[in-house]
Design a protein around this motif. Structure first.
Motif, PDB file in Angstrom:
ATOM      1  N   ASP A   1       2.121   6.780   2.236  1.00  0.00           N
ATOM      2  CA  ASP A   1       1.495   7.958   2.829  1.00  0.00           C
ATOM      3  C   ASP A   1      -0.001   7.746   3.088  1.00  0.00           C
ATOM      4  OD1 ASP A   1       0.838   7.824   0.162  1.00  0.00           O
ATOM      5  OD2 ASP A   1       0.969   9.985  -0.191  1.00  0.00           O
ATOM      6  N   GLU A   2      -0.504   6.569   2.823  1.00  0.00           N
ATOM      7  CA  GLU A   2      -1.923   6.278   3.044  1.00  0.00           C
ATOM      8  C   GLU A   2      -2.171   6.092   4.542  1.00  0.00           C
ATOM      9  OE1 GLU A   2      -4.905   3.663   0.395  1.00  0.00           O
ATOM     10  OE2 GLU A   2      -3.418   2.474   1.452  1.00  0.00           O
ATOM     11  N   PRO A   3      -3.208   6.724   5.109  1.00  0.00           N
ATOM     12  CA  PRO A   3      -3.506   6.523   6.534  1.00  0.00           C
ATOM     13  C   PRO A   3      -3.636   5.039   6.853  1.00  0.00           C
ATOM     14  CG  PRO A   3      -4.831   8.301   5.650  1.00  0.00           C
ATOM     15  CD  PRO A   3      -4.153   7.670   4.473  1.00  0.00           C
TER      16      PRO A   3
ATOM     17  N   ARG B   1       5.214   0.740   9.077  1.00  0.00           N
ATOM     18  CA  ARG B   1       4.563   1.742   8.222  1.00  0.00           C
ATOM     19  C   ARG B   1       4.504   3.093   8.913  1.00  0.00           C
ATOM     20  NH1 ARG B   1       1.410   0.877   3.742  1.00  0.00           N
ATOM     21  NH2 ARG B   1       0.184   2.699   4.385  1.00  0.00           N
TER      22      ARG B   1
ATOM     23  N   GLU C   1     -12.351   3.330  10.584  1.00  0.00           N
ATOM     24  CA  GLU C   1     -11.664   4.400   9.862  1.00  0.00           C
ATOM     25  C   GLU C   1     -12.233   5.776  10.231  1.00  0.00           C
ATOM     26  OE1 GLU C   1     -10.428   5.462   5.233  1.00  0.00           O
ATOM     27  OE2 GLU C   1     -11.980   3.978   5.658  1.00  0.00           O
TER      28      GLU C   1
ATOM     29  N   ARG D   1       0.829  -1.191   0.000  1.00  0.00           N
ATOM     30  CA  ARG D   1       0.000   0.000   0.000  1.00  0.00           C
ATOM     31  C   ARG D   1       0.874   1.257   0.000  1.00  0.00           C
ATOM     32  NH1 ARG D   1      -4.569  -0.688  -2.016  1.00  0.00           N
ATOM     33  NH2 ARG D   1      -4.921   1.472  -1.344  1.00  0.00           N
ATOM     34  N   PRO D   2       0.385   2.373  -0.568  1.00  0.00           N
ATOM     35  CA  PRO D   2       1.168   3.614  -0.585  1.00  0.00           C
ATOM     36  C   PRO D   2       1.593   4.005   0.826  1.00  0.00           C
ATOM     37  CG  PRO D   2      -0.762   3.818  -1.991  1.00  0.00           C
ATOM     38  CD  PRO D   2      -0.910   2.522  -1.258  1.00  0.00           C
TER      39      PRO D   2
ATOM     40  N   ARG E   1      -8.680  -1.196   2.909  1.00  0.00           N
ATOM     41  CA  ARG E   1      -8.604  -1.530   1.494  1.00  0.00           C
ATOM     42  C   ARG E   1      -7.918  -2.877   1.273  1.00  0.00           C
ATOM     43  NH1 ARG E   1      -7.083   4.601  -0.712  1.00  0.00           N
ATOM     44  NH2 ARG E   1      -9.185   5.448  -0.365  1.00  0.00           N
TER      45      ARG E   1
ATOM     46  N   THR F   1      -7.051   3.269   6.707  1.00  0.00           N
ATOM     47  CA  THR F   1      -7.513   3.223   5.318  1.00  0.00           C
ATOM     48  C   THR F   1      -6.788   2.111   4.564  1.00  0.00           C
ATOM     49  OG1 THR F   1      -7.967   5.596   5.307  1.00  0.00           O
ATOM     50  CG2 THR F   1      -7.727   4.522   3.166  1.00  0.00           C
ATOM     51  N   ALA F   2      -5.478   2.012   4.772  1.00  0.00           N
ATOM     52  CA  ALA F   2      -4.688   0.961   4.127  1.00  0.00           C
ATOM     53  C   ALA F   2      -5.166  -0.422   4.565  1.00  0.00           C
ATOM     54  CB  ALA F   2      -3.213   1.135   4.459  1.00  0.00           C
TER      55      ALA F   2
END
Length: 221
Positions: free
Chosen positions: A100-102, A165, A216, A97-98, A109, A105-106
């Motif tokens: 910088d993604e919270p 992370r 979330e 996962r990116p 998803r 949220t990561a």
């Protein structure tokens, strides 16, 4: 949002770059292991988890019970091979996962992506085996207990991935522990609701999505 990947059999793992292919002995062991899992899930679907014996699983593959126990500690261990594959897929997908993604949220998803893949037969998952496992956990308190124990053991690994992370140390920061425990509980709550109230919130992946949305957004909202 579900990505597709080349199908692989449950329990098998592709060789990494530069690694040597398994030898004949290892290939034979892998085939035996896969045959035991296949036979077990066939019997589970026909007879149910509790009514299936280790001896029947071994007989279906024409091996002894002693051989069975070289590969698995119990029939619960066989049944939970699918859950183990799910967990590995979640951990691998979360790592992609990116950055910088919270974090919640990561997690949302990632877990929904893998649940959908299980339902649709993507990423190498067998949807019939997935449904069989869900049905067995509804019917067998023993298997449900094993599933919860498995999730608890994997929570420490999830905590470590979350801490990495976040760029923090779980030995001095409580947040990764709380987030991992919340994610585990959210998944278990969604799974329990999906079993007890089938279809009330859509498919299992849709129910998981709604549960993680609550986490979330925050429980006080």
């Amino acid at each position: 949002m579900t990505a597709t990947a080349p199908e692989t059999r449950q329990g098998s793992a592709p060789a990494g770059p530069g690694s040597q292919p398994p030898g004949r002995r290892e290939r034979k062991k892998q085939r035996t292991r896969e045959a035991l899992v296949d036979a077990a899930f066939t019997l589970f679907a026909e007879k149910g988890f509790d009514a299936t014996t280790v001896e029947e699983i071994a007989d279906a593959v024409d091996v002894s019970s002693r051989t069975f126990f070289r590969y698995f500690a119990s029939k619960e261990d066989v049944a939970l091979t699918f859950q183990e594959e799910q967990t590995r897929a979640v951990m691998a997908a979360l790592a992609e996962r990116p950055p910088d993604e919270p974090i919640m949220t990561a997690l949302r998803r990632t877990v929904v992506e893998i649940a959908r893949a299980c339902e649709r037969g993507q990423l190498g998952f067998d949807p019939d085996r997935f449904q069989c496992l869900l049905s067995m956990m509804s019917d067998s308190p023993t298997l449900m207990a094993g599933s919860l124990e498995h999730a608890q053991k994997k929570q420490q690994l999830l905590t470590q991935i979350i801490a990495e992370r976040m760029g923090t140390d779980p030995a001095t920061d409580l947040r990764p522990h709380v987030i991992a425990a919340s994610a585990t509980c959210g998944f278990q709550a969604a799974s329990d609701v999906a079993r007890r109230h089938e279809g009330a919130f859509g498919s299992l992946s849709e129910t998981i999505d709604q549960a993680f949305a609550i986490l979330e957004q925050g429980l006080n909202s």
